[in-house]
Design a protein around this motif. Structure first.
Motif, mmCIF file in Angstrom:
data_model
loop_
_atom_site.group_PDB
_atom_site.id
_atom_site.type_symbol
_atom_site.label_atom_id
_atom_site.label_comp_id
_atom_site.label_asym_id
_atom_site.label_seq_id
_atom_site.Cartn_x
_atom_site.Cartn_y
_atom_site.Cartn_z
ATOM 1 N N VAL A 5 0.934 -1.131 0.002
ATOM 2 C CA VAL A 5 0.005 -0.108 -0.031
ATOM 3 C C VAL A 5 0.853 1.036 -0.199
ATOM 4 C CG1 VAL A 5 -1.531 1.367 1.121
ATOM 5 C CG2 VAL A 5 -1.817 -1.158 1.279
ATOM 6 N N LYS A 6 0.679 2.037 -1.135
ATOM 7 C CA LYS A 6 1.315 3.207 -0.982
ATOM 8 C C LYS A 6 1.063 4.392 -0.157
ATOM 9 C CE LYS A 6 2.490 2.741 -5.860
ATOM 10 N NZ LYS A 6 2.514 3.484 -7.110
ATOM 11 N N PRO A 7 1.821 5.014 0.476
ATOM 12 C CA PRO A 7 1.522 6.193 1.258
ATOM 13 C C PRO A 7 0.707 7.211 0.684
ATOM 14 C CG PRO A 7 3.548 6.235 1.271
ATOM 15 C CD PRO A 7 3.405 4.950 0.499
ATOM 16 N N ARG A 8 -0.128 7.708 1.639
ATOM 17 C CA ARG A 8 -0.833 8.786 0.745
ATOM 18 C C ARG A 8 -0.074 10.167 0.939
ATOM 19 N NH1 ARG A 8 -6.659 11.321 3.161
ATOM 20 N NH2 ARG A 8 -6.926 13.013 1.645
ATOM 21 N N ILE A 9 0.059 10.738 -0.063
ATOM 22 C CA ILE A 9 0.769 12.078 -0.110
ATOM 23 C C ILE A 9 -0.156 13.338 -0.318
ATOM 24 C CG2 ILE A 9 2.510 13.336 -1.690
ATOM 25 C CD1 ILE A 9 3.611 10.714 -0.204
ATOM 26 N N VAL A 10 -0.114 14.143 0.595
ATOM 27 C CA VAL A 10 -0.952 15.513 0.649
ATOM 28 C C VAL A 10 0.018 16.544 0.441
ATOM 29 C CG1 VAL A 10 -2.700 14.252 1.684
ATOM 30 C CG2 VAL A 10 -0.910 15.731 2.883
ATOM 31 N N SER A 11 -0.711 17.918 0.000
ATOM 32 C CA SER A 11 0.247 19.114 0.049
ATOM 33 C C SER A 11 0.254 19.585 1.543
ATOM 34 C CB SER A 11 -0.494 20.146 -0.734
ATOM 35 O OG SER A 11 -0.512 19.638 -2.126
ATOM 36 N N CYS A 12 1.523 20.054 1.852
ATOM 37 C CA CYS A 12 1.759 20.682 3.242
ATOM 38 C C CYS A 12 0.967 22.043 3.068
ATOM 39 C CB CYS A 12 3.310 20.889 3.493
ATOM 40 S SG CYS A 12 3.694 21.767 4.796
ATOM 41 N N CYS A 15 3.854 24.902 3.252
ATOM 42 C CA CYS A 15 4.765 25.314 2.200
ATOM 43 C C CYS A 15 4.121 24.783 1.081
ATOM 44 C CB CYS A 15 6.315 24.798 2.226
ATOM 45 S SG CYS A 15 6.276 22.917 2.352
ATOM 46 N N GLY A 16 3.154 23.989 0.716
ATOM 47 C CA GLY A 16 2.747 23.242 -0.421
ATOM 48 C C GLY A 16 3.472 22.108 -1.161
ATOM 49 N N GLY A 17 4.528 21.806 -0.170
ATOM 50 C CA GLY A 17 5.205 20.762 -0.656
ATOM 51 C C GLY A 17 4.882 19.278 -0.518
ATOM 52 N N ASP A 18 5.409 18.206 -0.879
ATOM 53 C CA ASP A 18 4.630 16.993 -0.641
ATOM 54 C C ASP A 18 4.872 16.658 1.028
ATOM 55 O OD1 ASP A 18 4.034 16.814 -3.254
ATOM 56 O OD2 ASP A 18 5.604 15.203 -3.773
ATOM 57 N N SER A 19 3.750 15.963 1.425
ATOM 58 C CA SER A 19 3.825 15.441 2.794
ATOM 59 C C SER A 19 3.296 14.246 2.890
ATOM 60 C CB SER A 19 3.051 16.376 3.634
ATOM 61 O OG SER A 19 3.033 16.086 5.018
ATOM 62 N N VAL A 20 3.598 13.100 3.570
ATOM 63 C CA VAL A 20 2.953 11.790 3.768
ATOM 64 C C VAL A 20 2.054 12.007 4.832
ATOM 65 C CG1 VAL A 20 3.746 9.344 4.392
ATOM 66 C CG2 VAL A 20 5.332 10.734 3.136
ATOM 67 N N GLN A 26 5.224 12.386 11.942
ATOM 68 C CA GLN A 26 4.853 13.070 13.253
ATOM 69 C C GLN A 26 4.399 14.209 13.074
ATOM 70 O OE1 GLN A 26 7.920 12.842 15.974
ATOM 71 N NE2 GLN A 26 9.518 14.005 14.610
ATOM 72 N N TRP A 27 4.657 14.795 11.890
ATOM 73 C CA TRP A 27 4.145 16.531 11.858
ATOM 74 C C TRP A 27 3.053 16.380 10.662
ATOM 75 C CZ3 TRP A 27 9.590 15.592 10.820
ATOM 76 C CH2 TRP A 27 10.439 15.590 11.952
ATOM 77 N N ARG A 28 2.258 15.486 10.708
ATOM 78 C CA ARG A 28 1.247 15.411 9.511
ATOM 79 C C ARG A 28 0.066 16.162 9.986
ATOM 80 N NH1 ARG A 28 0.327 9.974 11.721
ATOM 81 N NH2 ARG A 28 -1.686 10.091 12.885
ATOM 82 N N PRO A 29 -0.384 17.152 9.026
ATOM 83 C CA PRO A 29 -0.501 16.975 7.563
ATOM 84 C C PRO A 29 0.658 18.071 7.028
ATOM 85 C CG PRO A 29 -1.924 18.767 8.333
ATOM 86 C CD PRO A 29 -1.442 18.262 9.810
ATOM 87 N N PHE A 30 1.561 18.470 8.090
ATOM 88 C CA PHE A 30 2.784 18.943 7.631
ATOM 89 C C PHE A 30 4.045 18.334 7.089
ATOM 90 C CE2 PHE A 30 0.424 21.519 10.720
ATOM 91 C CZ PHE A 30 0.047 22.911 10.052
ATOM 92 N N CYS A 31 4.796 18.860 6.393
ATOM 93 C CA CYS A 31 6.136 18.013 5.954
ATOM 94 C C CYS A 31 6.997 18.051 7.045
ATOM 95 C CB CYS A 31 6.428 18.381 4.585
ATOM 96 S SG CYS A 31 7.239 20.156 4.501
ATOM 97 N N ARG A 36 5.303 23.100 10.617
ATOM 98 C CA ARG A 36 4.193 23.057 11.935
ATOM 99 C C ARG A 36 4.311 24.067 12.609
ATOM 100 N NH1 ARG A 36 4.940 20.003 16.829
ATOM 101 N NH2 ARG A 36 2.843 20.033 17.919
ATOM 102 N N HIS A 37 5.574 24.457 12.624
ATOM 103 C CA HIS A 37 5.973 25.870 13.732
ATOM 104 C C HIS A 37 5.413 26.840 12.944
ATOM 105 C CE1 HIS A 37 7.789 24.145 17.370
ATOM 106 N NE2 HIS A 37 8.225 23.219 16.608
ATOM 107 N N ILE A 38 5.737 27.281 11.640
ATOM 108 C CA ILE A 38 5.283 28.364 11.123
ATOM 109 C C ILE A 38 3.830 28.514 11.252
ATOM 110 C CG2 ILE A 38 5.130 29.443 8.503
ATOM 111 C CD1 ILE A 38 7.784 28.141 8.066
ATOM 112 N N ASP A 39 3.132 27.296 11.005
ATOM 113 C CA ASP A 39 1.615 27.317 10.963
ATOM 114 C C ASP A 39 1.149 27.724 12.591
ATOM 115 O OD1 ASP A 39 -1.125 26.825 9.414
ATOM 116 O OD2 ASP A 39 -1.330 25.637 11.378
ATOM 117 N N LEU A 40 1.641 27.186 13.443
ATOM 118 C CA LEU A 40 1.275 27.742 14.925
ATOM 119 C C LEU A 40 1.845 29.116 15.127
ATOM 120 C CD1 LEU A 40 0.274 26.604 17.475
ATOM 121 C CD2 LEU A 40 2.676 26.111 17.997
#
Length: 63
Positions: A5-12, A15-20, A26-31, A36-40
């Motif tokens: 099963v391939k991991p689901r890749i979403v946009s961070c 930053c908009g980059g790929d995120s597993v 451990q930082w999902r949905p962030f990359c 994560r700290h920038i968003d917080l």
């Protein structure tokens, strides 16, 4: 869960980059922890706001 099963890749959201999007990230949905700290920080500084107009005079806040 199967190994093929391939991991689901979403946009961070930061930053908009790929995120597993899996328990292994451990930082999902962030990359990264940095994103994560920038968003917080944006939430803490009230950069994210929902626009609303003040209640009309005499209007109750609770409905």
């Amino acid at each position: 869960m199967s190994d093929d099963v391939k991991p689901r890749i979403v946009s961070c959201p930061s930053c908009g980059g790929d995120s597993v999007f899996a328990p292994s990230n451990q930082w999902r949905p962030f990359c990264s922890e940095r994103c994560r700290h920038i968003d917080l920080g944006a939430w803490a500084s009230e950069s994210f706001r929902v626009e609303a107009s003040p209640p009309a005079e005499g209007q109750d806040l609770e409905q």
